[in-house]
Design an enzyme around this catalytic site. Structure first.
Site, PDB file in Angstrom:
ATOM      1  N   ASP A 165     -26.997   7.141  30.242  1.00 14.79           N
ATOM      2  CA  ASP A 165     -25.665   6.672  29.758  1.00 14.79           C
ATOM      3  C   ASP A 165     -24.592   7.726  30.039  1.00 14.79           C
ATOM      4  O   ASP A 165     -24.197   8.125  28.892  1.00 14.79           O
ATOM      5  CB  ASP A 165     -25.876   5.939  28.201  1.00 14.79           C
ATOM      6  CG  ASP A 165     -26.305   7.226  27.361  1.00 14.79           C
ATOM      7  OD1 ASP A 165     -26.978   8.037  27.874  1.00 14.79           O
ATOM      8  OD2 ASP A 165     -26.040   6.849  26.315  1.00 14.79           O
ATOM      9  N   ASP A 222     -26.706  13.689  30.281  1.00 17.62           N
ATOM     10  CA  ASP A 222     -27.104  12.891  31.274  1.00 17.62           C
ATOM     11  C   ASP A 222     -26.707  13.280  32.680  1.00 17.62           C
ATOM     12  O   ASP A 222     -27.569  13.383  33.805  1.00 17.62           O
ATOM     13  CB  ASP A 222     -26.726  11.198  31.244  1.00 17.62           C
ATOM     14  CG  ASP A 222     -26.987  10.837  29.574  1.00 17.62           C
ATOM     15  OD1 ASP A 222     -27.872  10.197  29.685  1.00 17.62           O
ATOM     16  OD2 ASP A 222     -26.157  11.168  28.754  1.00 17.62           O
ATOM     17  N   ASN A 247     -23.540   6.229  25.374  1.00 18.46           N
ATOM     18  CA  ASN A 247     -22.497   7.116  25.060  1.00 18.46           C
ATOM     19  C   ASN A 247     -21.009   6.532  25.304  1.00 18.46           C
ATOM     20  O   ASN A 247     -19.909   6.850  24.689  1.00 18.46           O
ATOM     21  CB  ASN A 247     -22.409   8.361  26.055  1.00 18.46           C
ATOM     22  CG  ASN A 247     -23.723   9.417  25.594  1.00 18.46           C
ATOM     23  OD1 ASN A 247     -23.914   9.619  24.404  1.00 18.46           O
ATOM     24  ND2 ASN A 247     -24.360   9.836  26.521  1.00 18.46           N
ATOM     25  N   THR A 259     -32.902   8.329  29.143  1.00 24.12           N
ATOM     26  CA  THR A 259     -31.945   9.317  28.241  1.00 24.12           C
ATOM     27  C   THR A 259     -30.786   8.602  27.764  1.00 24.12           C
ATOM     28  O   THR A 259     -29.989   9.176  27.500  1.00 24.12           O
ATOM     29  CB  THR A 259     -31.400  10.600  29.357  1.00 24.12           C
ATOM     30  OG1 THR A 259     -30.616   9.938  30.386  1.00 24.12           O
ATOM     31  CG2 THR A 259     -32.771  11.105  30.202  1.00 24.12           C
ATOM     32  N   PHE A 287     -29.176   9.399  18.102  1.00 19.49           N
ATOM     33  CA  PHE A 287     -28.133   8.368  18.509  1.00 19.49           C
ATOM     34  C   PHE A 287     -28.966   7.455  19.474  1.00 19.49           C
ATOM     35  O   PHE A 287     -28.843   6.167  19.197  1.00 19.49           O
ATOM     36  CB  PHE A 287     -27.102   9.070  19.590  1.00 19.49           C
ATOM     37  CG  PHE A 287     -26.098   8.264  20.119  1.00 19.49           C
ATOM     38  CD1 PHE A 287     -24.994   7.657  19.537  1.00 19.49           C
ATOM     39  CD2 PHE A 287     -26.160   7.879  21.442  1.00 19.49           C
ATOM     40  CE1 PHE A 287     -24.288   6.693  20.163  1.00 19.49           C
ATOM     41  CE2 PHE A 287     -25.550   7.144  22.118  1.00 19.49           C
ATOM     42  CZ  PHE A 287     -24.508   6.628  21.578  1.00 19.49           C
ATOM     43  N   ASN A 288     -29.660   7.842  20.314  1.00 23.37           N
ATOM     44  CA  ASN A 288     -30.321   6.856  21.418  1.00 23.37           C
ATOM     45  C   ASN A 288     -31.035   5.854  20.596  1.00 23.37           C
ATOM     46  O   ASN A 288     -31.139   4.735  20.962  1.00 23.37           O
ATOM     47  CB  ASN A 288     -30.967   7.643  22.376  1.00 23.37           C
ATOM     48  CG  ASN A 288     -30.302   8.338  23.468  1.00 23.37           C
ATOM     49  OD1 ASN A 288     -29.296   8.227  23.547  1.00 23.37           O
ATOM     50  ND2 ASN A 288     -30.966   9.463  23.966  1.00 23.37           N
ATOM     51  N   HIS A 348     -29.283  17.917  25.871  1.00 21.44           N
ATOM     52  CA  HIS A 348     -30.458  17.192  25.383  1.00 21.44           C
ATOM     53  C   HIS A 348     -31.323  16.692  26.554  1.00 21.44           C
ATOM     54  O   HIS A 348     -32.484  16.856  26.764  1.00 21.44           O
ATOM     55  CB  HIS A 348     -30.189  15.967  24.786  1.00 21.44           C
ATOM     56  CG  HIS A 348     -29.340  16.372  23.528  1.00 21.44           C
ATOM     57  ND1 HIS A 348     -29.661  16.803  22.067  1.00 21.44           N
ATOM     58  CD2 HIS A 348     -27.880  16.326  23.186  1.00 21.44           C
ATOM     59  CE1 HIS A 348     -28.644  16.876  21.452  1.00 21.44           C
ATOM     60  NE2 HIS A 348     -27.797  16.549  22.026  1.00 21.44           N
ATOM     61  N   ASP A 349     -30.583  15.639  27.331  1.00 17.98           N
ATOM     62  CA  ASP A 349     -31.328  14.867  28.445  1.00 17.98           C
ATOM     63  C   ASP A 349     -32.249  15.546  29.375  1.00 17.98           C
ATOM     64  O   ASP A 349     -33.227  15.024  29.857  1.00 17.98           O
ATOM     65  CB  ASP A 349     -30.332  13.857  28.891  1.00 17.98           C
ATOM     66  CG  ASP A 349     -29.792  13.126  28.040  1.00 17.98           C
ATOM     67  OD1 ASP A 349     -30.310  12.817  26.558  1.00 17.98           O
ATOM     68  OD2 ASP A 349     -28.832  12.306  28.122  1.00 17.98           O
TER      69      ASP A 349
HETATM   70  C1  BDR Z   1     -28.371  11.787  22.782  1.00 16.88           C
HETATM   71  O1  BDR Z   1     -27.429  11.010  22.716  1.00 16.88           O
HETATM   72  C2  BDR Z   1     -26.329  11.216  23.690  1.00 16.88           C
HETATM   73  O2  BDR Z   1     -24.986  11.453  23.119  1.00 16.88           O
HETATM   74  C3  BDR Z   1     -26.790  11.972  24.442  1.00 16.88           C
HETATM   75  O3  BDR Z   1     -26.465  11.763  25.988  1.00 16.88           O
HETATM   76  C4  BDR Z   1     -28.342  12.281  24.414  1.00 16.88           C
HETATM   77  O4  BDR Z   1     -28.945  11.464  25.252  1.00 16.88           O
HETATM   78  C5  BDR Z   1     -28.500  12.898  21.871  1.00 16.88           C
HETATM   79  O5  BDR Z   1     -28.847  12.423  20.648  1.00 16.88           O
HETATM   80 CA    CA Z   2     -28.095  10.230  26.983  1.00 19.35          CA
END
Ligand code: BDR
Ligand code: CA
Length: 314
Positions: free
Chosen positions: A10, A15, A39, A126, A167-168, A241-242
């Protein structure tokens, strides 16, 4: 033999770097990219995936759009982190990206790709897990074509979008629950691991020093990402992160793993979307998820810088 991968994402700043790393490194064969709402809206995340591939010269990897909403409830975005476009910072121009959208849609693209590939494929989600859950529900017969699922989401600790939830996972807890209970082997890189890989000014300088148009764009992405992480979370440098998912595939020694039972809180009053990770085996539930723990951050950034270098030179 490179590891065949389908990336479900996303984009999203982090990403975007996952796409670059998966496309650039010879240990990975990037078969397809699918997009999901997360996102930003699905329309924007799909456009962003096409933009990233176009500017990086990544052609021949089909990109298809998946789900625009979670399995239950309304969609949420992370505009406060990734901006109005989902990829704020660089100027991508207003024209159509050169890389087209595959009209099949994500579900058909993944099905076709899994069926066509001679060996089982690794899925790398991701973003919210909606597309992957839909795939598993719609095509249980394809489970044997999936080698494993290596995802970014959750945490062994606390969340980032609510005090409890990352979040994810929070975007689509029911989808995460389906994925975690599917029987497909899952490796999870949560905030406890990804918060170790911060794009410090030294890292940004290394990328800037490459001096290519792509490296300039990456610097703009990281500069914007740094500004929102500073504003929202007070972080000195933003966690990328991803790409830890793909970095793990390239070099499994980069992140230590432990096995644990992982469940998703679906009903908690204040904790919906939290990943409950049984690190000490107190529940007696099978420890069937690999969970990322300690990261070799230098090794991680070496891979990212090298990916930007390789693609920038195309
Ligand atoms: C995740 O949430 C998104 O904002 C980032 O792309 C990542 O996948 C981190 O919490
Ligand atoms: Ca992501």
């Amino acid at each position: 033999m490179p590891i065949p991968v389908i990336l479900d994402c996303d984009p999203g700043h982090d990403d975007a770097f996952t796409i670059l790393l998966a496309a650039a490194h010879p240990a990975v064969e990037l078969l397809a990219i699918t997009t999901v709402a997360g996102n930003q809206t699905l329309e924007k995340t799909t456009l962003n995936a096409r933009r990233v591939c176009s500017v990086a010269g990544i052609s021949g990897v089909p990109i298809a759009a998946g789900r625009a909403r979670p399995l239950h409830g309304p969609p949420r975005t992370a505009e406060n982190i990734h901006g109005e476009s989902g990829l704020d910072g660089p100027g991508f121009g207003s024209g159509e990206p050169a890389v087209p959208e595959d009209p099949r849609g994500a579900l058909a693209l993944v099905r076709d790709t899994l069926l066509a590939h001679p060996v089982p494929v690794t899925l790398v989600p991701t973003g919210p897990l909606t597309n992957i859950a839909v795939l598993l529900l719609a095509h249980p017969e394809l489970t044997s074509r999936i080698d494993r699922i290596v995802l970014m989401g959750g945490s062994t600790d606390r969340g980032n979008t609510t005090p409890a939830a990352e979040f994810n996972i929070l975007c689509d807890p029911e989808a995460a629950d389906i994925v975690l209970r599917s029987g497909v082997p899952v490796t999870m890189f949560g905030l406890n691991a990804t918060h170790q890989v911060r794009a410090t000014p030294e890292v940004v300088d290394r990328i800037a020093a490459l001096g290519t148009p792509l490296s300039g764009l990456c610097v703009d992405l990281l500069t914007y990402f740094a500004s929102t992480y500073r504003e929202v979370y007070g972080f000195d440098a933003p966690p990328l992160h991803d790409p830890l998912t793909v970095a793990h595939l390239i070099d499994p020694s980069l992140v230590s793993l432990v096995r644990a039972a992982v469940t998703v809180e679906l009903t908690g009053t204040h904790t919906r979307g939290a990943t409950v990770v049984d690190l000490h085996g107190v529940t007696g539930a099978p420890a069937d998820v690999e969970v990322g723990m300690e990261v070799d951050t230098e090794g991680f950034w070496d891979l990212i810088v090298e990916a930007v270098r390789v693609l920038g030179g195309r």
